[in-house]
Design a protein around this motif. Structure first.
Motif, PDB file in Angstrom:
ATOM      1  N   THR A 132      34.480  31.211  21.938  1.00 51.95           N
ATOM      2  CA  THR A 132      35.107  30.692  23.144  1.00 51.95           C
ATOM      3  C   THR A 132      34.100  30.798  24.261  1.00 51.95           C
ATOM      4  O   THR A 132      33.103  31.520  24.159  1.00 51.95           O
ATOM      5  N   GLN A 133      34.359  30.145  25.332  1.00 49.99           N
ATOM      6  CA  GLN A 133      33.461  30.200  26.463  1.00 49.99           C
ATOM      7  C   GLN A 133      33.736  31.472  27.267  1.00 49.99           C
ATOM      8  O   GLN A 133      34.887  31.812  27.531  1.00 49.99           O
ATOM      9  N   VAL A 134      32.648  32.182  27.609  1.00 42.81           N
ATOM     10  CA  VAL A 134      32.762  33.397  28.388  1.00 42.81           C
ATOM     11  C   VAL A 134      31.876  33.251  29.609  1.00 42.81           C
ATOM     12  O   VAL A 134      30.713  32.861  29.509  1.00 42.81           O
ATOM     13  N   ASP A 135      32.418  33.605  30.753  1.00 40.78           N
ATOM     14  CA  ASP A 135      31.655  33.547  31.995  1.00 40.78           C
ATOM     15  C   ASP A 135      30.869  34.844  32.127  1.00 40.78           C
ATOM     16  O   ASP A 135      31.454  35.931  32.246  1.00 40.78           O
ATOM     17  N   ILE A 136      29.548  34.765  32.100  1.00 40.69           N
ATOM     18  CA  ILE A 136      28.720  35.973  32.167  1.00 40.69           C
ATOM     19  C   ILE A 136      27.946  36.076  33.466  1.00 40.69           C
ATOM     20  O   ILE A 136      27.011  36.856  33.573  1.00 40.69           O
ATOM     21  N   THR A 137      28.336  35.343  34.444  1.00 36.60           N
ATOM     22  CA  THR A 137      27.648  35.423  35.724  1.00 36.60           C
ATOM     23  C   THR A 137      27.963  36.754  36.387  1.00 36.60           C
ATOM     24  O   THR A 137      29.051  37.306  36.228  1.00 36.60           O
ATOM     25  N   ALA A 138      27.013  37.269  37.101  1.00 37.79           N
ATOM     26  CA  ALA A 138      27.184  38.561  37.754  1.00 37.79           C
ATOM     27  C   ALA A 138      28.184  38.446  38.890  1.00 37.79           C
ATOM     28  O   ALA A 138      28.148  37.512  39.673  1.00 37.79           O
ATOM     29  N   ALA A 139      29.045  39.418  38.975  1.00 31.88           N
ATOM     30  CA  ALA A 139      30.009  39.446  40.066  1.00 31.88           C
ATOM     31  C   ALA A 139      29.300  39.985  41.295  1.00 31.88           C
ATOM     32  O   ALA A 139      28.467  40.876  41.215  1.00 31.88           O
ATOM     33  N   THR A 140      29.630  39.475  42.406  1.00 29.28           N
ATOM     34  CA  THR A 140      28.996  39.906  43.645  1.00 29.28           C
ATOM     35  C   THR A 140      29.959  40.748  44.453  1.00 29.28           C
ATOM     36  O   THR A 140      30.255  40.451  45.604  1.00 29.28           O
ATOM     37  N   ASN A 141      30.449  41.811  43.820  1.00 32.77           N
ATOM     38  CA  ASN A 141      31.347  42.723  44.530  1.00 32.77           C
ATOM     39  C   ASN A 141      30.495  43.756  45.237  1.00 32.77           C
ATOM     40  O   ASN A 141      29.859  44.585  44.600  1.00 32.77           O
ATOM     41  N   PRO A 142      30.460  43.723  46.543  1.00 29.71           N
ATOM     42  CA  PRO A 142      29.671  44.742  47.249  1.00 29.71           C
ATOM     43  C   PRO A 142      30.328  46.116  47.095  1.00 29.71           C
ATOM     44  O   PRO A 142      31.545  46.248  47.010  1.00 29.71           O
ATOM     45  N   ILE A 143      29.488  47.128  47.013  1.00 33.88           N
ATOM     46  CA  ILE A 143      29.993  48.489  46.883  1.00 33.88           C
ATOM     47  C   ILE A 143      30.457  48.959  48.254  1.00 33.88           C
ATOM     48  O   ILE A 143      29.716  48.881  49.239  1.00 33.88           O
ATOM     49  N   SER A 144      31.658  49.447  48.289  1.00 31.47           N
ATOM     50  CA  SER A 144      32.192  49.911  49.573  1.00 31.47           C
ATOM     51  C   SER A 144      31.559  51.252  49.921  1.00 31.47           C
ATOM     52  O   SER A 144      30.983  51.938  49.085  1.00 31.47           O
ATOM     53  N   ASP A 145      31.677  51.613  51.193  1.00 29.77           N
ATOM     54  CA  ASP A 145      31.131  52.885  51.661  1.00 29.77           C
ATOM     55  C   ASP A 145      31.789  54.055  50.944  1.00 29.77           C
ATOM     56  O   ASP A 145      31.152  55.060  50.644  1.00 29.77           O
ATOM     57  N   GLU A 146      33.065  53.918  50.657  1.00 30.39           N
ATOM     58  CA  GLU A 146      33.803  54.977  49.963  1.00 30.39           C
ATOM     59  C   GLU A 146      33.264  55.158  48.547  1.00 30.39           C
ATOM     60  O   GLU A 146      33.028  56.282  48.106  1.00 30.39           O
ATOM     61  N   ASP A 147      33.036  54.038  47.831  1.00 33.38           N
ATOM     62  CA  ASP A 147      32.481  54.110  46.483  1.00 33.38           C
ATOM     63  C   ASP A 147      31.070  54.681  46.508  1.00 33.38           C
ATOM     64  O   ASP A 147      30.677  55.473  45.649  1.00 33.38           O
ATOM     65  N   SER A 148      30.302  54.283  47.486  1.00 36.40           N
ATOM     66  CA  SER A 148      28.922  54.749  47.613  1.00 36.40           C
ATOM     67  C   SER A 148      28.876  56.257  47.836  1.00 36.40           C
ATOM     68  O   SER A 148      28.063  56.958  47.239  1.00 36.40           O
TER      69      SER A 148
END
Length: 154
Positions: free
Chosen positions: A12-28
């Motif tokens: 099947t087709q799979v989307d492998i493009t990188a997600a551009t979710n910026p890391i939040s300050d809390e996660d950092s």
């Protein structure tokens, strides 16, 4: 029925493009905190390893010092131990030759039954173990001082 309808598609087709979710300050900050904990744990681990090495090294140095003092106190006996160790080493070599000749002579006999294997181990095992133990003691008592071991500072 067509070929495609009998077998479902394997791919099947799979989307492998990188997600551009910026890391939040809390996660950092959470990642930073976790990394600090890992580093602190590694530092503690290194400290414990250093303590272990120091303890093992000091016991070995103490044993080497005691052996050196014994050899200095008993030089004639240390030389006699060296001669005995050399003679016993020749005995050990001859014993090992007999043992290997017997094993290589007919290994199937040892595989066929427990009785023959037990007989073999009973005949050669204790002698070999005791001979190795005596030879090790004589070798330690007769060895020349190791160049890596510092001389007695006393």
């Amino acid at each position: 029925m067509t070929q495609e309808s009998r077998h479902p598609a394997l791919f099947t087709q799979v989307d492998i493009t990188a997600a551009t979710n910026p890391i939040s300050d809390e996660d950092s900050s959470e990642v930073s905190q976790l990394l600090r904990q890992v580093v602190a744990g590694q530092d503690r681990h290194n400290e414990l390893l250093e303590e272990l090495v120091n303890q093992l090294g000091s016991a070995q140095r103490q044993r080497a010092l005691e052996l050196r003092q014994w050899k200095q106190s008993n030089p004639r006996l240390a030389k006699a131990c060296r001669a005995a160790a050399e003679a016993l080493s020749r005995v050990q070599t001859e014993f090992l030759e007999r043992l290997t000749d017997e094993v290589n002579g007919d290994p199937e006999v040892l595989l066929e039954g427990d009785f023959m294997l037990t007989e073999f181990v009973d005949r050669f095992g204790p002698r070999l173990a005791h001979l190795n133990g005596v030879l090790q003691v004589l070798s330690q008592l007769s060895s020349t001082p190791n160049a890596a071991t510092p001389p007695n500072p006393a």
